[in-house]
Design an enzyme around this catalytic site. Sequence first.
Site, PDB file in Angstrom:
ATOM      1  N   GLU A 183       1.533   4.901   2.798  1.00 43.75           N
ATOM      2  CA  GLU A 183       2.825   4.256   3.011  1.00 43.75           C
ATOM      3  C   GLU A 183       3.086   3.447   1.746  1.00 43.75           C
ATOM      4  O   GLU A 183       2.533   2.373   1.554  1.00 43.75           O
ATOM      5  CB  GLU A 183       2.799   3.325   4.224  1.00 43.75           C
ATOM      6  CG  GLU A 183       4.185   2.788   4.542  1.00 43.75           C
ATOM      7  CD  GLU A 183       4.251   1.306   4.875  1.00 43.75           C
ATOM      8  OE1 GLU A 183       5.275   0.878   5.412  1.00 43.75           O
ATOM      9  OE2 GLU A 183       3.296   0.546   4.597  1.00 43.75           O
ATOM     10  N   ASP A 232      -1.625   1.653   5.145  1.00 43.67           N
ATOM     11  CA  ASP A 232      -0.537   0.686   5.245  1.00 43.67           C
ATOM     12  C   ASP A 232      -0.321  -0.034   3.901  1.00 43.67           C
ATOM     13  O   ASP A 232      -1.289  -0.467   3.271  1.00 43.67           O
ATOM     14  CB  ASP A 232      -0.907  -0.335   6.329  1.00 43.67           C
ATOM     15  CG  ASP A 232       0.222  -1.276   6.689  1.00 43.67           C
ATOM     16  OD1 ASP A 232       1.233  -0.800   7.216  1.00 43.67           O
ATOM     17  OD2 ASP A 232       0.086  -2.489   6.430  1.00 43.67           O
TER      18      ASP A 232
HETATM   19  C1  NOJ Z   1       3.984  -1.542   7.249  1.00 40.52           C
HETATM   20  C2  NOJ Z   1       3.885  -1.320   8.729  1.00 40.52           C
HETATM   21  O1  NOJ Z   1       4.421  -0.064   9.039  1.00 40.52           O
HETATM   22  C3  NOJ Z   1       4.622  -2.458   9.380  1.00 40.52           C
HETATM   23  O2  NOJ Z   1       4.773  -2.266  10.753  1.00 40.52           O
HETATM   24  C4  NOJ Z   1       3.871  -3.736   9.092  1.00 40.52           C
HETATM   25  O3  NOJ Z   1       4.613  -4.827   9.605  1.00 40.52           O
HETATM   26  C5  NOJ Z   1       3.673  -3.948   7.595  1.00 40.52           C
HETATM   27  N1  NOJ Z   1       3.271  -2.755   6.927  1.00 40.52           N
HETATM   28  C6  NOJ Z   1       2.620  -4.986   7.334  1.00 40.52           C
HETATM   29  O4  NOJ Z   1       1.361  -4.507   7.702  1.00 40.52           O
END
Ligand code: NOJ
Length: 563
Positions: free
Chosen positions: A280, A219
């Site tokens: 991500e 993440d």
């Molecule tokens: C990316 C995640 O996919 C999202 O759902 C989240 O709110 C943010 N990162 C913060 O962790």
Amino acid sequence: MTTTQPVQDVTNTDPNGPDADWWRQAVVYQIYPRSFADANGDGIGDLQGIISRIDYLERLGIDAVWLSPFYPSALADGGYDVDDYRDIDPRIGTLPEFDAMVERLHAAGIKLIIDIVPNHSSNRHAWFEQAVAAGPGSPERDRYIFRDGRGADGELPPSDWQSIFGGPAWTRVPDGQWYLHLFAPEQPDWNWQNEDVRTDFLATLKFWGDRGVDGFRIDVAHALTKDLPDELPSRADLEDGTSFPEGAHPIWDRDEVHEIYAEWRRLFNSYAPPLAAVAEAWVPAHRRIRYAHPESLGQAFNFDLLQAPWDADRFRTIITENLDLARQSGASSTWVFSNHDVVRHVTRFGLIAQNDAEDPWSPSAGREWLRAGGPADGVDLEVGLKRARAATLMALALPGSAYLYQGEELGLSEVAEIPDDQRQDPTFFRTGGEDVGRDGCRVPLPWTVDGPSYGFGPGPSHLPQPEWFGRYAVQLQSDQPGSTLELYRRAMELRHRLQGAEELEWLDAEDQVLAFRRPGGWVSITNFGDIPVPLPDGELLIITERTDRDLPAYAGAWVKTPE
Ligand code: NOJ
């Protein structure tokens, strides 16, 4: 004229064994656990619910599951506020249930990727509670990013930065210091210059690796390392970014973040097969290759199609660029149209204003429409569904891996009709409702035509399901020729049979048509236009709309072409 685009030899060169490259062309199905299946009837999806649906996943034909956070959490951000990285939210399950789920998935031939949230913990994490209690200058406080405030009594935040969900990025603790949170106040950012943080995350990764997971989705992978000078830059400078050399922005995508991932990679490679990881990272395409490098995480999400308008030229450019980037990084590309953060692609592709406008697209496409209450005349869901099916069929024909989001195999569109008092997403609250947030794609799945929560569980559903949900139920679509579920099943069955080397050859095609050939002599053709076009000669393997001869408007097909 055709152009051949060699991408990557899929031959496994890793000494760790034949399965080491499993992720390269895997179809990964994202489960948002609280909304997938609820076995105990408390309204929140759980691990037993997932276990009870493994036969469904197996029949769908996916290669892996990506499980969004299931850790103990106050759910300030849908579980991305983690209290304890090495445990399970008791509402979702237990560690023995997790082990049973891994075993059952593996027995069904399905790998498991779990979500790791290393940029921030929750404010209920034991280390954050200790940091607040221990006071300024303490080793406990050094694990997070604390600062004195500005103003005579430090009553002003250290900078004017805004959090991603809206509102200030700093929150004050009782002794007067402030801590940084790029997201919600309940999500304090870790200090990655602190050794304890590094060591503890390695322990977390090992904990799950030893429990049998096959990989991780990382993440906000581009925000971990930060360089925050005493004199902090202004919000305007930070957001503009141009005054910082590439790789040296105070927060985003700093070069040294890869030192962390190199260390993780060494750990991942100590498993056989090595653990996979996908970043991500919302970074420019040319920076993505660093995350996808084999000595870093090994793969990175490519969100370009997810942000693209329905346009053949745009799609072709994105595909060409990304296959090239994949080749440069040594990874395979990733294709994705939907996830738990964006408006479902059936709705995006059906938005009339968006698709008719000159420059219609933004990552939050569809939010305008949602804010207006999702007016029926603003979206053509019939067109949206046709385009979504065609887009997915095309993505499943591409070299690389494809990430699917739960419910897209049912053709679900975004749920607009969630009353304000039942919304959960911090985006909604922190923007005062200006942005309705992401709840509309997180509504629990319909499994049956009726029942208390359309078969999601024996009880209620933690987000309200609309009355039209039953029409999309698995029960109705399963074994129903022409249904979206059967389209996905058939596409994945064929993909397993046809998928070969990661190569693609573009074929000449008319305007608004994309056609490419894959090794083994099969062609994917997609009609972005609104008039039918001829299908190539050969055996029609799959098509998104019934037809006698032509490929209808907004349809896609795969054709086995004569040798
Ligand atoms: C990316 C995640 O996919 C999202 O759902 C989240 O709110 C943010 N990162 C913060 O962790």
